[in-house]
Design a protein around this motif. Structure first.
Motif, PDB file in Angstrom:
ATOM      1  N   ARG A  47      -3.115   9.626   0.480  1.00  0.00           N
ATOM      2  CA  ARG A  47      -3.531   8.415   1.184  1.00  0.00           C
ATOM      3  C   ARG A  47      -3.603   7.223   0.240  1.00  0.00           C
ATOM      4  O   ARG A  47      -3.195   6.109   0.589  1.00  0.00           O
ATOM      5  N   ALA A  48      -4.131   7.470  -0.975  1.00  0.00           N
ATOM      6  CA  ALA A  48      -4.216   6.398  -1.959  1.00  0.00           C
ATOM      7  C   ALA A  48      -2.829   5.903  -2.359  1.00  0.00           C
ATOM      8  O   ALA A  48      -2.587   4.704  -2.517  1.00  0.00           O
ATOM      9  N   ALA A  49      -1.866   6.848  -2.492  1.00  0.00           N
ATOM     10  CA  ALA A  49      -0.503   6.464  -2.855  1.00  0.00           C
ATOM     11  C   ALA A  49       0.138   5.633  -1.751  1.00  0.00           C
ATOM     12  O   ALA A  49       0.860   4.662  -2.024  1.00  0.00           O
ATOM     13  N   VAL A  50      -0.131   6.003  -0.498  1.00  0.00           N
ATOM     14  CA  VAL A  50       0.413   5.220   0.632  1.00  0.00           C
ATOM     15  C   VAL A  50      -0.158   3.810   0.636  1.00  0.00           C
ATOM     16  O   VAL A  50       0.560   2.819   0.867  1.00  0.00           O
ATOM     17  N   LEU A  51      -1.453   3.681   0.375  1.00  0.00           N
ATOM     18  CA  LEU A  51      -2.093   2.362   0.348  1.00  0.00           C
ATOM     19  C   LEU A  51      -1.523   1.504  -0.781  1.00  0.00           C
ATOM     20  O   LEU A  51      -1.314   0.301  -0.616  1.00  0.00           O
ATOM     21  N   VAL A  52      -1.264   2.131  -1.941  1.00  0.00           N
ATOM     22  CA  VAL A  52      -0.689   1.382  -3.062  1.00  0.00           C
ATOM     23  C   VAL A  52       0.716   0.885  -2.721  1.00  0.00           C
ATOM     24  O   VAL A  52       1.072  -0.270  -2.996  1.00  0.00           O
ATOM     25  N   GLN A  53       1.521   1.756  -2.089  1.00  0.00           N
ATOM     26  CA  GLN A  53       2.867   1.353  -1.701  1.00  0.00           C
ATOM     27  C   GLN A  53       2.833   0.239  -0.648  1.00  0.00           C
ATOM     28  O   GLN A  53       3.653  -0.680  -0.677  1.00  0.00           O
ATOM     29  N   ALA A  54       1.861   0.327   0.260  1.00  0.00           N
ATOM     30  CA  ALA A  54       1.751  -0.671   1.327  1.00  0.00           C
ATOM     31  C   ALA A  54       1.352  -2.032   0.774  1.00  0.00           C
ATOM     32  O   ALA A  54       1.740  -3.090   1.294  1.00  0.00           O
ATOM     33  N   SER A  55       0.553  -2.015  -0.294  1.00  0.00           N
ATOM     34  CA  SER A  55       0.100  -3.280  -0.876  1.00  0.00           C
ATOM     35  C   SER A  55       1.159  -3.877  -1.803  1.00  0.00           C
ATOM     36  O   SER A  55       1.098  -5.028  -2.161  1.00  0.00           O
TER      37      SER A  55
END
Length: 296
Positions: free
Chosen positions: A288-296
């Motif tokens: 989930r953290a990796a997805v949030l980083v990619q989204a930002s």
């Protein structure tokens, strides 16, 4: 027919783990065969006989999915084949008692490696952290092939975490390369056992079942590589291998009272389940953290 179906299910589950984590088929299969009372040399020979069609299909499937680095494949597979042949020759020339103790101990060690790697996030096999250094690939392959033959499994637990350290590849590419290289290692190990006449006494019905389940599951596992939750799967496989081979070692030493056996088994299952649940939550949060980083 029933035993073929049962071992096909076991082989399918083992290959699902191996094809997605890069380790597990040999260690799991050898553990089951040893638990059945099969001699160590025969268990390793049978495991590698089952690996021949399974690793071929798995390697081709990973190749088709783009999960194989050809340069790394050659540098790991050729030394792995040499180490595997030497390991098979060594195993066929040591006593039955020594072989059983060696194999069970080695399988417990690799169970700990798998359990620590996926359940606790700890690497028990240290490797250099200096990028894609080609000089380390051959020693890794040589060691992986040798312990794979002498332990009935071990190629994945040695080679997969090592390549994740000395290369910059994403996990799915490491898993695919390790699976593809394993075919050549399995061929070499099988030839080594044939020269030592270790093919006599192989339980062919379980081998056929393991191979059939592995072949059916291999393309599915290659497609799922990098997508399934690795941490809980690896933790449970490691825990199972430690438990079964630990029982074998205790029995060889004279055994334990039945009530203590039951307590230790329940404790091991409870610890494995708890660690697997925590590992799954940790991996979920990391994704989930990796997805949030990619989204930002």
């Amino acid at each position: 027919m029933g035993i073929v179906v049962a071992f096909a299910l076991a082989g399918g589950l083992a290959q699902l783990v191996d094809g997605t984590l890069g380790m597990g088929f040999g260690v799991t299969s050898a553990t089951v065969l040893l638990f059945m009372g099969v001699a160590p040399v025969t268990a390793s020979a049978a495991t590698h006989a089952a690996k021949l069609p399974t690793t071929l299909i798995s390697g081709l499937a990973h190749w088709r999915e783009g999960n194989v680095d050809r340069a790394v494949l050659v540098r790991v597979a050729l030394p792995g084949a040499v180490g595997g042949f030497l390991g098979a020759v060594v195993l066929t020339n040591i006593s039955l008692a020594s072989a059983k103790g060696w194999m069970s101990g080695l399988l417990v060690f690799f169970g700990l490696v798998i359990f620590a790697r996926f359940g606790l996030g700890v690497r028990l096999i240290p490797t250099p952290r200096n990028g894609n250094t080609a000089r380390w690939l051959s020693p890794i392959g040589l060691l992986g092939g040798f312990v794979d033959a002498t332990g009935g499994g071990g190629w994945g637990p040695v080679v997969t975490p090592s390549l994740m350290t000395v290369t910059r590849h994403e996990p799915r590419k490491v898993v695919g390369t390790v699976n593809a290289a394993e075919f050549l290692v399995a061929v070499s190990v099988s030839f080594g056992f044939l020269t030592g006449a270790a093919q006599h006494g192989i339980p062919w019905l379980p081998v056929v079942g393991l191979a059939l389940g592995g072949v059916i599951m291999a393309p599915i596992a290659a497609r799922l590589a990098g997508r399934l939750p690795h941490a809980p799967m690896g933790t449970m496989v490691g825990g199972l291998v430690i438990l079964v081979n630990g029982v074998t070692i205790f029995d060889a030493l004279g055994g334990l009272p039945s009530w203590l056996d039951a307590v230790l088994i329940l404790l091991a299952v409870g610890v494995t389940g708890t660690v697997a649940a925590r590992a799954w939550r940790r991996e979920r949060d990391e994704r989930r953290a990796a997805v949030l980083v990619q989204a930002s």
